[in-house]
Structure formats: C-alpha cells, structure tokens
Write an enzyme that holds these catalytic residues in place. Structure first.
Site, PDB file in Angstrom:
ATOM      1  N   GLY A 149       0.975  -1.238   0.062  1.00 53.54           N
ATOM      2  CA  GLY A 149      -0.007  -0.064   0.061  1.00 53.54           C
ATOM      3  C   GLY A 149       0.719   1.326   0.023  1.00 53.54           C
ATOM      4  O   GLY A 149       1.906   1.400  -0.656  1.00 53.54           O
ATOM      5  N   ASP A 169       8.183  -4.204   8.467  1.00 53.26           N
ATOM      6  CA  ASP A 169       6.987  -4.717   8.376  1.00 53.26           C
ATOM      7  C   ASP A 169       6.731  -5.807   9.258  1.00 53.26           C
ATOM      8  O   ASP A 169       7.748  -6.737   9.368  1.00 53.26           O
ATOM      9  CB  ASP A 169       6.445  -4.995   7.027  1.00 53.26           C
ATOM     10  N   ASP A 205       7.141  -6.376  14.484  1.00 52.53           N
ATOM     11  CA  ASP A 205       5.667  -5.824  15.007  1.00 52.53           C
ATOM     12  C   ASP A 205       5.837  -4.712  15.890  1.00 52.53           C
ATOM     13  O   ASP A 205       6.338  -4.808  16.940  1.00 52.53           O
ATOM     14  CB  ASP A 205       5.141  -7.230  15.863  1.00 52.53           C
ATOM     15  N   ASN A 245       4.100   4.833   9.738  1.00 48.85           N
ATOM     16  CA  ASN A 245       2.885   4.571   8.845  1.00 48.85           C
ATOM     17  C   ASN A 245       2.224   3.278   8.964  1.00 48.85           C
ATOM     18  O   ASN A 245       1.046   3.173   8.656  1.00 48.85           O
ATOM     19  CB  ASN A 245       3.509   4.353   7.219  1.00 48.85           C
ATOM     20  N   TYR A 274     -11.041   2.802  14.167  1.00 53.34           N
ATOM     21  CA  TYR A 274      -9.970   3.202  13.013  1.00 53.34           C
ATOM     22  C   TYR A 274     -10.013   4.887  12.996  1.00 53.34           C
ATOM     23  O   TYR A 274      -8.891   5.522  13.178  1.00 53.34           O
ATOM     24  CB  TYR A 274     -10.295   2.870  11.751  1.00 53.34           C
ATOM     25  N   PRO A 330      -4.339  10.630   3.973  1.00 54.13           N
ATOM     26  CA  PRO A 330      -5.058  10.220   2.778  1.00 54.13           C
ATOM     27  C   PRO A 330      -6.416   9.989   2.594  1.00 54.13           C
ATOM     28  O   PRO A 330      -7.048   9.841   3.904  1.00 54.13           O
ATOM     29  CB  PRO A 330      -4.099   8.622   2.643  1.00 54.13           C
ATOM     30  N   GLY A 331      -7.038   9.845   1.485  1.00 53.93           N
ATOM     31  CA  GLY A 331      -8.398   9.622   1.328  1.00 53.93           C
ATOM     32  C   GLY A 331      -8.563   8.130   1.193  1.00 53.93           C
ATOM     33  O   GLY A 331      -8.023   7.148   1.675  1.00 53.93           O
ATOM     34  N   VAL A 378      -7.827   5.133  -0.655  1.00 52.42           N
ATOM     35  CA  VAL A 378      -6.636   4.994  -1.675  1.00 52.42           C
ATOM     36  C   VAL A 378      -6.694   3.465  -2.107  1.00 52.42           C
ATOM     37  O   VAL A 378      -6.979   2.455  -1.418  1.00 52.42           O
ATOM     38  CB  VAL A 378      -5.341   5.014  -0.811  1.00 52.42           C
TER      39      VAL A 378
END
Lengths: 254, 263
Positions: free
Chosen positions: B17, B37, B58, B85, B158, B188-189, B191
C-alpha cells in the site's frame, strides 16, 4: 526539474514570496510570467531570472483592476498558449498606517482597502484563468492566506484576518468547483515572513523585541520568503496532484 | 530527480500500500531506506527489489521496536526521517465493536505509532543536523481523512485512532520544534490499496453490497474525479521527507482529491 515548460503566472512577483517562487520555478524549467505594478523591480526580476538561465516574461499590471487582469491573461494565452500555474501573491497587512489597529481604531476606509487588496486580486486572476485551465483540463492555483486567516496574529488587524480567512474559504470553494476539470486549488498560510516590505519594520525592532518574537516561534526562527516559496512550489508540482482545497500553515509550528 | 540523496529513512508498514509506494518513491529520490513490516517475506522482497535494507518488526512489541530502530542507528549512525505508517483497519457497526477489537486497532494505529515516534525522537535528539538542513530529523505519520467528519460510520475505532495520530503529531511538533525536529502527518482519502480491498469486502458483507460497490460509492464524490492511488500519497510523503517542508511542523496534510477538505 519539476516545472519543465510549465507556464506559471505569478502576481506580486517582483518582491517577497512571489519573487522567491518565481526564482524556484524559473530555475526548474518553468516559463515565468511575472506580474507586478512596480516596473523597475519587475524588469530587474525578469532580468535576474533570465541571467540565472530561466525563461521569464514581465507584465506590468494592477491585479486589482479587472480590465488589466483580463488583458494579462489574454496576452499570455495568445503568446504562450496556456497557463499551467497561477500563484496569487498579492496581499499584505501593512498598507494602512497602523497595521495592528484594533477593531475600534480601524476606519471603514482602511477596512475596505485591506479587504480589497487581499481578496480582489486573487478573485480576478482566478476568474480570468479558470476558462483557460478548464479548456486545458488541468491547472494549479496556489493562493496565499496567512496565519492571521486562522485568527492568530498580533501584528495585523481584524480586516486583514477577515480577508485572509476569506482566502481559505475561497480556496476550498473553488477547489470543489474546479476539481472535475482537473484543476487543483490550494493555499499556504504563512507566519511573519521577512520580505523586502517587512524587513525594515523588523530592523526597527529592538534586540529584545526580535528575541521575543523568535522565542515565540517553536522552530526558533522567523520565516524568510524562500520557506514559503518552497511549499508553494510543492503545491504547484505534480507531487501535489491529488491535493486540493487545503491550506497549509507554514509557520514554524506556531 | 534526487532530492533526497543521502537522507536515511525508516518506513514502517513498508510491505504494501502507501508504505510500499512511498518506499519506491523515496528510493527513486535517492534516500537510503530501512523497510519494516510485520510481513517479513513481503518486506524483504520489496527491499531486495529496491536494493534497500529490511527488518521484520511487529510495531506493537517494544523489543521489536528497539531492534528496528537499533538496526537503523547501527547501519547509519543516525536516522533523518521516520515514516511512521503501519496501521490496520476493521469495519464493524459501532454498536458491535468489542473491547478486543478496539484494543487491537488502538494498539497498532495509536499506541505503536506513539511509542515508535517517541523512541525515534529520543535518538534523534542526540544527533546533529542533517546535511543541507537546519533540522535534526523529521517525523511523518500516516493519519487519515477518517479523522474528519467524512469518516466512515463503520470505522469508529479506526477513525478515533487516526484522530489520535493527528493529535500526537501536533504534540510532538510542539515538544520537538525547539530541538529542531519537525512532526507532520498525511491524511490520505480512499486509496486503491490492499487495505481498501479489505474495507470493500467487509463493508460489502455488512451491507449486502457486491464486490467493488462500496469502493465505487466512496470514490463517487471525489472532486478531482478519479480514485486515489498510493503514488499520490507517496509524492506528499517525499515532500514531507525533503527539505522543502523544513519550516512546516504540526501539519495534517490532506491528500484526498478534495473529498473532505479538512471538514
């Protein structure tokens, strides 16, 4: 080179934030059309951009005069074929004798002058370039608000705050109108920025006054025009292709 | 263009992403990256492709966070930029959200984002300024337009977590500006990413919509008239990681095609 062959119309381009923006766009391949009322400074700006290897044209015009604005846009389209970027840099709080006059001290004439100076040029240029950008199905408009537009300024008046708050709302509204045509509209909201116009005032402050102002800034320095111009150029670049309707505060954390 | 030549960047949630697109962009701009990640094979694959370093971590586990940040400092002796992120989502009607689900989302999206930021900021305080900058370092978080009024009614935890990310971004900006560290976030919108595939599926299941229908509904009203791509966010992340944003701190920058305009 973010602006290769992009035609960038920049108002108040002969000094301050407008000039710093013209310098970056000119250095990164853009074709700058510099608009200003001051012929001497305008000629010097165009000359400087060219001698730095850039492409630049000058247009002496008053951004507050609708006929002159229409004439500038018409001539740019005729000669250069398009307008990819519009930066509306006309504005300021110090056009009245006491910039920080309180609401009961401001005269109605001063209120009207500040509202006109800080809103009308932006409207007139947006109004004039919109049909051009709609035809192109692309364009980037960057307006200049102010931290005063968030209601936060001790060094300027409520008239200036109202006008700069107006820029934030105007930016959002036309972003909504022009998004479907592939046109992005954004703004920056600078804090006190040391331009040619404000530097003399800053220089008159005592060392303690300057220190107090610097300490008030979380990043511990006052902005210079280039700090603002760099963010304007981001908004005018492809990196901001999906950013629209926003006003970015460039205030060192204030 | 190599606007980030020599800048060292740690990216969390780098395997897919927005994290993956931003990693590609930052690498193309000349940055040196450590990609982190929870998906070890995924992040190693991307790192190999980009010729960058990877670490499996993690971010909700303190020892993983220490190891991840330690790896950056062992490698470079400093860290210029954190792209904080990593995040998760799950769609549920508000009245059905359980304590466990609330805790899971908050633990990744808010608690981990804060403690990664805190651990990195502590290390950044001991390093000198970056070359060609007055700053010691830059912190970038991924928030979301879900923190605004336009948030999804099925994404209560969220949305709250991302509003929290905006808040802690601003607190960090105030706390760290005198030390010449900036803190900003992107919002962000909707995505086109694996996360939105999941949202589309869960939303569809909850409201009886076919595949892709929820996505279509969400993107219908984007003023710029097209879906958002991870690369759209990556361009803004590159700006926040680079020198042009040096006088900006505490900002939540929407990248949403005008969908909510910060309302």
């Amino acid at each position: 080179m973010r602006f290769t062959d992009r035609v960038a119309l920049i108002t108040a381009a002969a000094s301050g934030i407008g000039r710093a923006t013209a310098d970056i766009i000119g250095a990164e391949g853009g074709i700058v059309v510099a608009v200003d009322t001051d012929k001497t400074r305008l000629d010097a700006t165009v000359e400087a951009l060219k001698s730095a290897g850039g492409r630049a044209h000058g247009r002496q015009a008053d951004a507050l005069d609708s006929d002159q604005v229409a004439g500038v846009v018409e001539s740019v389209v005729r000669e250069l074929g398009r307008v990819d970027i519009l930066v509306n840099a006309v504005g300021g709080s110090t056009i009245i004798p006491r910039a920080a006059a309180k609401v009961d001290e401001l005269t109605f004439a001063e209120w009207q002058r500040l509202i006109a100076f800080n809103l009308e040029g932006t409207f007139l240029f947006c109004h004039a370039v919109t049909p051009v950008m709609k035809r192109q199905q692309s364009g980037k408009i960057v307006n200049i608000s102010s931290i005063a537009g968030r209601g936060l300024s001790e060094s300027s008046s409520s008239a200036y705050a109202a006008a700069k708050g107006g820029i934030i709302a105007f930016t959002k509204k036309i972003a909504l109108e022009l998004g479907p045509f592939g046109i992005n509209v954004n703004a920056i909201a600078p804090s006190l920025t040391l331009t040619e116009r404000l530097q003399p005032r800053w220089d008159k402050w005592t060392a303690e006054e300057r220190a107090r102002e610097t300490d008030r800034m979380p990043l511990r320095r006052v902005a210079v025009a280039r700090d603002q111009a760099r963010v304007i150029c981001f908004l005018a670049s492809q990196d901001a292709d999906f950013v629209t309707g926003v006003t970015i505060d460039v205030t060192g954390g204030l | 263009m190599a606007r980030l030549t020599g800048r060292t960047v740690l990216v969390t949630g780098a395997a897919s992403g927005i994290g993956a697109a931003s990693s590609r962009r930052l690498a193309a701009d000349g940055a040196q990256l450590l990609l982190a990640d929870i998906d070890g094979p995924g992040v190693e694959k991307l790192a190999a492709e980009l010729g960058q370093a990877a670490v499996r971590a993690d971010v909700t586990r303190g020892e993983d966070v220490d190891r991840m940040i330690g790896e950056a400092y062992t490698r470079w002796g400093r860290l210029d930029v954190l792209f904080n992120n990593a995040g998760v989502v799950r769609l549920q009607p508000m009245l059905e959200v359980t304590h466990d689900e609330w805790d899971r989302v908050m633990s990744v999206n808010l608690r981990a984002v804060f403690f990664v930021l805190q651990a990195v900021a502590r290390r950044m305080l001991d390093q000198g300024v970056m070359p060609d900058s007055e700053l010691r370092g830059k912190l970038i978080q991924t928030a979301s337009i879900a923190s605004y009024r336009g948030g999804n009614h099925l994404m209560t935890p969220y949305s709250a977590s991302k509003a929290g990310v905006v808040s802690l971004t601003r607190s960090a900006a105030q706390a760290l500006a005198p030390h010449r560290i900036t803190s900003n976030c992107v919002c962000p919108g909707a995505v086109e990413t694996p996360m939105w595939e999941q949202i589309d599926k869960e939303w569809g299941a909850l409201e009886g919509l076919g595949q892709g229908e929820a996505w279509k509904r969400r993107i219908r009203h984007i003023p710029l008239g097209r879906p958002e791509r991870a690369e759209d966010v990556a361009g803004v992340v590159a700006f926040l990681a680079g020198p042009d944003s040096d006088y900006m701190t505490g900002q939540a920058l929407n990248v949403d095609g005008g969908l909510v305009m910060g309302n």
